[in-house]
Design an enzyme around this catalytic site. Structure first.
Site, PDB file in Angstrom:
ATOM      1  N   ASP A 137       0.799  -0.981  -0.096  1.00  0.00           N
ATOM      2  CA  ASP A 137       0.066  -0.005  -0.017  1.00  0.00           C
ATOM      3  C   ASP A 137       0.833   1.291   0.067  1.00  0.00           C
ATOM      4  O   ASP A 137       2.122   1.351  -0.505  1.00  0.00           O
ATOM      5  CB  ASP A 137      -1.129  -0.004   1.184  1.00  0.00           C
ATOM      6  N   SER A 138       0.437   2.300   0.782  1.00  0.00           N
ATOM      7  CA  SER A 138       1.179   3.430   0.610  1.00  0.00           C
ATOM      8  C   SER A 138       2.571   3.651   1.184  1.00  0.00           C
ATOM      9  O   SER A 138       3.450   4.201   0.965  1.00  0.00           O
ATOM     10  CB  SER A 138       0.344   4.693   1.169  1.00  0.00           C
ATOM     11  N   ILE A 139       2.730   2.548   2.109  1.00  0.00           N
ATOM     12  CA  ILE A 139       4.142   2.540   2.956  1.00  0.00           C
ATOM     13  C   ILE A 139       4.902   1.822   2.158  1.00  0.00           C
ATOM     14  O   ILE A 139       6.121   2.112   1.951  1.00  0.00           O
ATOM     15  CB  ILE A 139       3.969   1.616   4.172  1.00  0.00           C
ATOM     16  N   GLN A 148       5.440   4.869  -1.152  1.00  0.00           N
ATOM     17  CA  GLN A 148       6.297   6.042  -0.744  1.00  0.00           C
ATOM     18  C   GLN A 148       7.817   5.614  -0.281  1.00  0.00           C
ATOM     19  O   GLN A 148       8.598   6.435   0.408  1.00  0.00           O
ATOM     20  CB  GLN A 148       5.770   6.659   0.540  1.00  0.00           C
ATOM     21  N   HIS A 155       2.154   6.354   8.703  1.00  0.00           N
ATOM     22  CA  HIS A 155       3.297   6.491   7.719  1.00  0.00           C
ATOM     23  C   HIS A 155       4.532   6.496   8.164  1.00  0.00           C
ATOM     24  O   HIS A 155       4.703   6.986   9.349  1.00  0.00           O
ATOM     25  CB  HIS A 155       2.783   7.322   6.678  1.00  0.00           C
TER      26      HIS A 155
END
Lengths: 269, 269
Positions: B11-13, B16, B222
């Site tokens: 996912d976003s982790i 990024q 995050h």
């Protein structure tokens, strides 16, 4: 959908571009979910040795040639004859000729005539199955080629670095000079002009800032995080000018906000 | 020679992970010239939505499946029902089942029986030409699969973040709790045990350090650069334990010190 690639081809300054604060990693972040940044940096290589790699890295029969390629050589070619690193030296006329061969190869490997068959997989939400569809698409394409000149050289920084590595055995005379790096940078710029491709004059750009010697260079040649930031900024600017604006490029899959929680399959049709 | 790939799926982790100090960029640096790190991170995605992607990202007919793949989901699955982000919620039993489907798909897509034909290009230094050679090689292979649990959640950090974004309109109740993230982490670990694959318990690991809430998390969920360092370290350790030690893996082309300046073609035979 295959995510397009941006290939970074060069020497150690490219190889190290994913270290902390590196320009390659920053580029990967700029083009997140839009393009893959592929590092093909070879520490110590000059353009003569790079020629041995181009058929491997950029095969003539590639189905999906890179969207863009940066070519960032010259720091080793410009090593001086008769000094510590002379085995890396390539005469400036040959440097220009080698760069031209690399650019021409990239053009050859990224240009197709006509159609090619690709297969893609779709989700059919009526049957709740994945289906594979082969289709002919127009693969006529050519990669955006960006030349980057060698960076400037801080001779004092190189000397300090050599002493820290080899002590009394360090060569007394510089193995690279900023003036000579500038001669190679000029040829790189001239070639870009002749071939009508963009060029980043990083040799000149960095020297616009007071204290560039230690602000941008960690050992008189390689980049500090601040030096990496300059390269990143210039590469992004150049790619944007060539039409590759990250914000205009599609995500490879739907943004999560476009997915209906109760009927997610719709977003993936 | 094709450089092997390590795919980061999450996912976003994961998305990024190439920002400044990111664990993906650090991994690219660790495996420089040994493996390409390919980011397939999808901000906001849960495992249910990830299932729509696996046939695209990991096609069953891939010629060169990844050397290793990290699967790092759960932070969104664990969003609470009845709160701001409930559309991302996936029940914990389904989360485990979805992870299992992803792992099984990866196993299916990375296992071959028998030989496959590849072509490679060699430089013939007698004739000074490149020659293409097709050969059958044993492609029986399977990717190293590493599961990563969701990270811990700092509820106060989430609240501060929500207020900074939405002011008075921020939800009064937390949309994620650390306790619930722990429930998902447990299921991730259990699945890894059942399937005999390595798992990084980042939920637990991070909480071993005093002040993890702001040291490792930037907005309660995050990662800060320090949090990224923890993930990088754990991933490298796990890949090493699985036999993927960067120092034992070959460079994709000769180290520059192996190139004879007067006869470079020898190094590229």
């Amino acid at each position: 959908m295959v995510r397009p690639q941006v290939v970074l081809f060069g020497d150690s300054i490219t190889q190290q571009s994913f270290s902390l604060g590196g320009w390659g990693a920053a580029l990967a972040d700029t083009y997140t979910r839009k393009a893959d940044i592929v590092v093909r940096g070879y520490s110590g290589y000059n353009t003569r040795w790079a020629l041995f790699l181009i058929h491997h890295i950029f095969p003539l029969d590639a189905i999906a040639p890179p969207l863009a390629t940066t070519i960032f050589f010259g720091a080793n070619d410009a090593a001086l004859l008769g000094r510590t690193n002379e085995r890396q030296h390539v005469p400036v006329s040959e440097y220009k000729e080698n760069l031209k061969k690399i650019v021409n190869h990239l053009k050859d490997s990224s240009t197709f005539n006509g159609l090619c068959e690709i297969s893609d997989i779709f989700y059919n939400y009526d049957t709740a199955c994945f289906v594979s569809i082969s289709k002919n698409i127009d693969c006529s394409n050519s990669t955006v080629i960006v030349l980057i000149t060698p960076p400037p050289v801080d001779e004092e920084g190189r000397e300090r670095f050599a002493r820290s590595q080899y002590g009394e055995n360090a060569g007394k005379l510089p193995e690279r000079t900023n003036e000579m790096a500038g001669v190679y940078a000029d040829q790189c710029i001239e070639l870009a002009r002749e071939m009508h491709i963009p060029c980043i004059n990083i040799w000149s750009k960095m020297q616009e800032t007071e204290g560039w010697q230690t602000l941008y260079l960690s050992d008189g040649l390689h980049l500090t995080p601040e030096g990496n930031t300059v390269v990143h900024k210039e590469v992004v600017k150049t790619l944007r000018d060539a039409g590759l604006k990250a914000e205009d490029m599609p995500f490879d899959f739907p943004h999560h906000s476009k997915i209906d929680g109760s009927c997610p399959e719709k977003a993936f049709q």
